[in-house]
Design a protein around this motif. Structure first.
Motif, PDB file in Angstrom:
ATOM      1  N   LYS A   4       0.852  -1.180   0.000  1.00  0.00           N
ATOM      2  CA  LYS A   4       0.000   0.000   0.000  1.00  0.00           C
ATOM      3  C   LYS A   4       0.889   1.231   0.000  1.00  0.00           C
ATOM      4  O   LYS A   4       1.956   1.241   0.614  1.00  0.00           O
ATOM      5  N   GLY A   5       0.431   2.234  -0.729  1.00  0.00           N
ATOM      6  CA  GLY A   5       1.266   3.434  -0.793  1.00  0.00           C
ATOM      7  C   GLY A   5       0.578   4.468  -1.637  1.00  0.00           C
ATOM      8  O   GLY A   5      -0.645   4.585  -1.581  1.00  0.00           O
ATOM      9  N   ALA A  43     -10.491  -1.385   4.421  1.00  0.00           N
ATOM     10  CA  ALA A  43     -11.677  -0.556   4.234  1.00  0.00           C
ATOM     11  C   ALA A  43     -11.958  -0.361   2.744  1.00  0.00           C
ATOM     12  O   ALA A  43     -13.110  -0.356   2.306  1.00  0.00           O
ATOM     13  N   SER A  44     -10.901  -0.255   1.968  1.00  0.00           N
ATOM     14  CA  SER A  44     -11.075   0.064   0.547  1.00  0.00           C
ATOM     15  C   SER A  44     -11.790  -1.049  -0.209  1.00  0.00           C
ATOM     16  O   SER A  44     -12.265  -0.835  -1.311  1.00  0.00           O
ATOM     17  N   GLU A  62       2.158  -5.640 -10.327  1.00  0.00           N
ATOM     18  CA  GLU A  62       3.592  -5.928 -10.365  1.00  0.00           C
ATOM     19  C   GLU A  62       3.914  -7.415 -10.400  1.00  0.00           C
ATOM     20  O   GLU A  62       5.020  -7.793 -10.742  1.00  0.00           O
ATOM     21  N   ARG A  63       2.968  -8.231 -10.015  1.00  0.00           N
ATOM     22  CA  ARG A  63       3.317  -9.647  -9.886  1.00  0.00           C
ATOM     23  C   ARG A  63       2.494 -10.613 -10.742  1.00  0.00           C
ATOM     24  O   ARG A  63       3.021 -11.626 -11.183  1.00  0.00           O
ATOM     25  N   ASP A  64       1.213 -10.360 -10.961  1.00  0.00           N
ATOM     26  CA  ASP A  64       0.398 -11.332 -11.701  1.00  0.00           C
ATOM     27  C   ASP A  64       0.761 -11.308 -13.183  1.00  0.00           C
ATOM     28  O   ASP A  64       0.552 -10.300 -13.857  1.00  0.00           O
TER      29      ASP A  64
ATOM     30  N   GLU B  10      -4.144   4.053  -3.926  1.00  0.00           N
ATOM     31  CA  GLU B  10      -3.411   3.389  -2.842  1.00  0.00           C
ATOM     32  C   GLU B  10      -2.651   2.166  -3.334  1.00  0.00           C
ATOM     33  O   GLU B  10      -1.713   1.709  -2.689  1.00  0.00           O
ATOM     34  N   TYR B  11      -3.128   1.597  -4.436  1.00  0.00           N
ATOM     35  CA  TYR B  11      -2.458   0.438  -5.021  1.00  0.00           C
ATOM     36  C   TYR B  11      -2.211   0.730  -6.488  1.00  0.00           C
ATOM     37  O   TYR B  11      -2.921   1.529  -7.095  1.00  0.00           O
ATOM     38  N   PRO B  12      -1.214   0.086  -7.077  1.00  0.00           N
ATOM     39  CA  PRO B  12      -0.967   0.312  -8.508  1.00  0.00           C
ATOM     40  C   PRO B  12      -2.172  -0.115  -9.340  1.00  0.00           C
ATOM     41  O   PRO B  12      -2.822  -1.107  -9.011  1.00  0.00           O
ATOM     42  N   HIS B  13      -2.458   0.621 -10.354  1.00  0.00           N
ATOM     43  CA  HIS B  13      -3.536   0.268 -11.275  1.00  0.00           C
ATOM     44  C   HIS B  13      -2.939   0.080 -12.660  1.00  0.00           C
ATOM     45  O   HIS B  13      -2.041   0.812 -13.036  1.00  0.00           O
ATOM     46  N   PRO B  14      -3.460  -0.867 -13.413  1.00  0.00           N
ATOM     47  CA  PRO B  14      -2.994  -0.998 -14.792  1.00  0.00           C
ATOM     48  C   PRO B  14      -3.709   0.019 -15.671  1.00  0.00           C
ATOM     49  O   PRO B  14      -4.772   0.536 -15.302  1.00  0.00           O
TER      50      PRO B  14
END
Lengths: 241, 241
Positions: A4-5, A43-44, A62-64, B10-14
């Motif tokens: 998360k970031g 929560a998201s 980044e991984r799938d 909050e998370y990377p999106h494609p």
DNA sequence: ACAAAAGTGTTAGGCCTACACCCATGA
DNA sequence: TCATGGGTGTAGGCCTAACACTTTTGT
């Protein structure tokens, strides 16, 4: 999922999920695996809390490696079922702008077939549950629509792929196979004709009988002739019913 | 597309794109519309400059109702062809993590059928060009793979949908229709059998002859019986060849 | 009149469908 | 022995595939 970031882009990006319709067959009815929403810590991800839903979740950018990997990973995380990405057949994309109340989310729906007999107890029962197709509860998001399309796709693919062999145990009887086909296609077949066709495809290997007796004549047991199936598939065959 | 700016998550999106395989038929061969990459003003979209590619582009998160709307909008912007979102059939999702060198981009591929005779000159020729299927140049990204899958899908759908009627002019002849089927399926049919089957489907209306003469006997001209087709489709029919 | 393209009908074989009886087992 | 469920083969009809000749028209 990635840490998360804060991730920024010059243009808005949608979230992408992979949802899975996991079919099983208990010898009587076609069933689907659903999970109960609401346990999420994040929560998201809270929406439709308490609803039943298809297993699935967000693409890990980044991984799938592909969305099929997302489907496999999420299914494993949510239900403990271990399937490989190539077990997932794509059903289609559901992208309506209003389909998720939180943000723009498009989902790539997949279906997968599992041998119910081999996974009983593999899923933890307070999150995941098998539902008969005839008894599906109200579902979160547009998952009812996804389920309908997945069934349609399954019915279509039954003509090109040996769907039965993925849903039944290793060793099965012709009546079981017929029953499965009838459940999926929602129709009835003549016993003799069904047996003849199946045998003519050359995808059945008779298994010498040994133990199991039931309340009538002992049915002949078969298994799937995978080698021969691969050969037939290469030649572009077609199962007709 | 939404205004350029800063969008954070909050998370990377494609990124999500919709790419389209637009098929046309010139009376001889099946053709595909490609666009030449490199004219983009946006640095962020520069990749595979100078390559031919399928028309397509990024989902407008705030405006495109579905990815089919993205496909229709992008096609209009890039080639001036005006198709409706419902003209696009989904082919599948292409999501491999390495498929775009810039960022994670997953694309939903579609195909669409157009009557070549009705759109000639509608496209501006220095960006877009029709290529015969037998003569496709090297394509950007994984678009060659997308094209192969789209062809496969078209071949499959030809049994369930009157593909021919979307690719041919309003009024056409049986030899034209047969030629088209042969191009798509890459095979030959017997003239009489083809004509018989087509007529038995009951989707052809004979059009009284009037003008056009060619270097032989005048073929009978037909048009598509849309009403009857709808009726047949509701009854779940199947075209066999 | 000839070449090129299009129209037309029949026949044989294979496949699908419908159908009825016997067998094995457990109660 | 009876009820249940499973196994098996055949005959008729339909659909498919294969096939050749005639018609029209332009040159």
């Amino acid at each position: 999922m990635a840490k998360k970031g804060t991730y920024t882009y010059e243009y808005p990006h949608p979230a992408v999920t992979a949802d899975s319709v996991v079919f099983g067959y208990d010898g009587k009815q076609l069933k689907v695996l659903l999970i109960k929403r609401g346990q999420e810590k994040e929560a998201s991800t809270r929406a439709y809390v308490g609803f039943w839903a298809l297993p699935g979740g967000f693409l890990d950018v980044e991984r799938d490696k592909t969305v099929a990997h997302t489907a496999a990973r999420e299914l494993r995380e949510e239900t403990k079922l271990k399937l490989s990405p190539k077990d997932f057949k794509e059903v289609g994309t559901f992208s309506h702008i209003d389909r998720d109340p939180r943000e723009r989310v498009i989902t790539i729906a997949h279906y997968a077939l599992v041998k119910l007999s081999e996974v009983e107890g593999d899923t933890d029962a307070d999150k995941a549950e098998w539902f008969a197709m005839s008894d599906i509860p109200r579902l979160a998001f547009d998952h009812d629509q996804i389920l309908r399309v997945a069934c349609k796709r399954l019915r279509e693919n039954i003509f090109f792929e040996p769907v039965g062999f993925d849903l039944l145990p290793e060793v099965f009887t012709l009546p079981q196979l017929q029953n499965l086909y009838e459940s999926i296609l929602e129709c009835k077949f003549d016993r003799r004709n069904f047996a003849n066709k199946m045998k003519h495809f050359g995808m059945l290997i008779e298994v010498p009988d040994d133990t199991p007796r039931r309340g009538s004549r002992t049915p002949i047991r078969y298994k799937f002739d995978k080698d021969n199936y691969e050969r037939l598939k290469a030649g572009g065959f077609r199962l007709e019913f």
